[in-house]
Design an enzyme around this catalytic site. Structure first.
Site, short mmCIF file in Angstrom:
data_model
loop_
_atom_site.label_atom_id
_atom_site.label_comp_id
_atom_site.label_asym_id
_atom_site.label_seq_id
_atom_site.Cartn_x
_atom_site.Cartn_y
_atom_site.Cartn_z
CB CYS A 119 6.50 1.70 -10.21
SG CYS A 119 6.90 3.11 -9.14
CB SER A 471 -1.38 -4.05 -3.67
OG SER A 471 -0.32 -3.24 -3.21
#
Length: 559
Positions: A119, A471
């Site tokens: 991630c 994001s």
């Protein structure tokens, strides 16, 4: 071998005794010692299964004649950290990851390294460490989540849940609908299923040559992911034997190729921050103007979520990252001579790649791109003299050029309250400042406010500008990384409520429509805000971190 420093000769009897205390045999000790850098934890869904990946890697190392030795590094879940003070620590963790790996590797004299990230900041942090340490290295990620369809046939992902909250606040979705999305949008382990930051960086690990084909798009739950991990464990022994190191792979040409793939895929804007930081560790110069130049000539071939309906499993079924690379190579956008972790060049890899394609609607051909220019653009102008970054491929056509009234907020939370409170109307330009690398500190992601804007049905009418970042799940006219940031006296610090802001993405312009005389007056009257109550690591980070246009890297020589 590098590990001879802890195992060879009578003088190393104390060190060998410590290895034997853990069960290592003389035969184990005699072999190359391969560091398995694992980011497994039980808080990040992309990492919950990495013990299985690590086991497969170690099996591959053992089968090829090495001795695997595993250690762990931290990993922050951006989704869980979103929307509160925890997000200040996400980007900052990238430097901690790189530094902690350096400490472990230098202290324990590994011969080569296998990195297991998945991630957001973990992938670039590990790539930074690999470039810095320059030992033979290979990457194998945990892979992306699957995406399931809702009852209307719409594929879901984490962003669906964030936007559902906005829709609920706007009375266009029921609580039952929100709960249904909550139950189904993250159906498996793995990194979140769109072309968000984690998957962007795992795909770019292939493009830059540090990971095997399939690393970025092969779903986490497929058995082939375990086979890929075993292969990576075997391949690290070949890299050690041939003495192929990260800086042999991560060359200037490799970064240029990776940026071309970035533009074709429509990766997260965070990829720009991370590629610049990785390049810095590799001793290679990247700047925002170069990135614009590459974007200007590279076609956007994919529309993966949040820019479109496709997800990572669709990209995998279309041939994966290597199919995108192969398509770009046919147009001369890729340097096929660059070395990769296969021990062969990218061109040689492409010739031997057994493309298994079941989807032909995901990757467009060069003569029919979604756009003739790349998925990311860097804007310059009076509001962003050193640049601001936007995911152009995720902006609605009607918002590519926009002039609107500034609605100014000193932090993310105040902006969210105003959006949900119905205070933001069509045409507005939301400005969120003092969220930059040093001013935040930590350059928080703004998925909550952008999702609120989308959920309220304003994503085609309202822009958002910030010295923070976004994001990879963000869509809409969201322009981040504004440099210089507010805390460093950038123009964004002097924007006032009601100022007019002009956005021109095709021409890469971002202008504050205020006279030079008025700006000078404001600079003499408005005080720059500073946070003076910081403690611990984040205080040291705020003092040492560079601006976003430099990759938000940490000055190693800061006091």
């Amino acid at each position: 071998m590098n590990s001879d420093n802890i195992k060879k000769g009578i003088e190393k009897a104390p060190q060998r005794s410590l290895l034997k205390a853990m069960g290592y045999t003389d035969n184990d000790i005699s072999r190359p010692i391969i560091g398995i850098v694992n980011s497994f934890n039980e808080i990040v869904p992309g990492h919950i299964h990495l013990q299985n990946i690590s086991r497969a890697v170690k099996d591959g190392v053992l089968a090829a004649g090495g001795t695997p030795s595993e250690f762990n590094v931290i990993g922050v879940c951006d989704g869980l950290a979103m929307g509160h003070q925890g997000m200040k620590y996400s980007l900052a963790s990238r430097e901690l990851i790189a530094d902690s790996i350096e400490c472990m590797v230098m202290a324990h004299c590994f011969d080569a390294l296998v990195f297991i990230p998945n991630c957001d900041k973990i992938v670039p942090g590990m790539l930074m460490a690999a470039a810095r340490l320059n030992l033979p290295s290979i990457f194998v990620s945990g892979g992306p989540m699957l995406s399931l369809e809702d009852r209307n046939g719409i594929s879901l992902d984490l962003n669906s849940a964030f936007e559902a909250v906005g829709s609920f606040k706007n009375n266009t979705m029921t609580e039952f609908d929100v709960c249904s999305i909550e139950e189904n949008c993250c159906p498996s382990c793995g990194s979140c299923s769109g072309m968000f930051t984690a998957n962007s960086m795992n795909c770019l690990s292939e493009a830059i040559g540090m990971a095997l084909s399939g690393n970025g798009s092969l779903p986490a739950v497929y058995a082939k992911r375990i086979r890929l991990a075993k292969t990576a464990g075997t391949q690290i022994m070949e890299l050690l034997k041939k003495d192929i190191r990260p800086r042999d792979i991560m060359t200037t040409d490799a970064f240029y190729s990776a940026l071309s793939v970035d533009m074709a895929l429509g990766c997260s804007t965070n990829s720009i921050l991370h590629l610049m930081a990785i390049a810095n560790e590799a001793g290679i110069k990247l700047d925002l103007q170069l990135i614009n130049n590459i974007s200007e000539k590279t076609p956007n071939l994919c529309k993966l979520a949040p820019a479109g309906k496709h997800h990572m499993q669709d990209l995998y079924n279309a041939g994966g990252v290597y199919k995108v690379i192969d398509t770009l190579a046919k147009g001369g956008f890729i340097k096929e001579s660059v070395m990769t972790v296969t021990g062969m060049t990218m061109g040689e890899n492409l010739k031997s790649e057994p493309f298994n394609i079941t989807r032909t609607d995901v990757i467009r051909k060069l003569d029919n791109p979604y756009s003739p220019t790349g998925g990311i653009a860097v804007l310059f102008g009076s509001l962003a003299p050193s640049g601001g970054v936007v995911k152009r491929s995720a902006v609605a056509p009607e918002m590519l050029v926009h002039t609107g009234k500034a609605r100014v907020f000193e932090c993310e939370e105040d902006a969210i309250t105003a959006i949900y409170g119905g205070e933001i109307v069509k045409g507005d330009v939301v400005v969120i400042r003092y969220e930059g690398p040093s001013g935040g500190p930590g350059m928080r992601e703004m998925l909550s406010p952008t999702s609120a804007i989308a959920g309220m049905g304003l994503d085609k009418d309202v822009a958002l500008i910030t010295d923070g970042r976004f994001s990879g799940a963000t869509r809409g006219a969201a322009i981040g990384h504004i440099s210089p940031e507010a805390s460093q006296g950038g123009p964004i610090a002097y924007v006032c409520e009601g100022d007019m802001i002009s956005i021109d993405i095709p021409n890469k312009k971002l202008e504050l429509l205020v006279s030079a005389e008025e700006m000078e007056k404001r600079k003499s009257e408005i005080n720059i805000k500073q946070k003076d109550n910081l403690k611990g690591y984040i205080a040291r980070y705020a003092k040492a971190v560079s601006s976003a246009d430099k990759g938000a890297i940490v000055n190693k020589y800061a006091d």
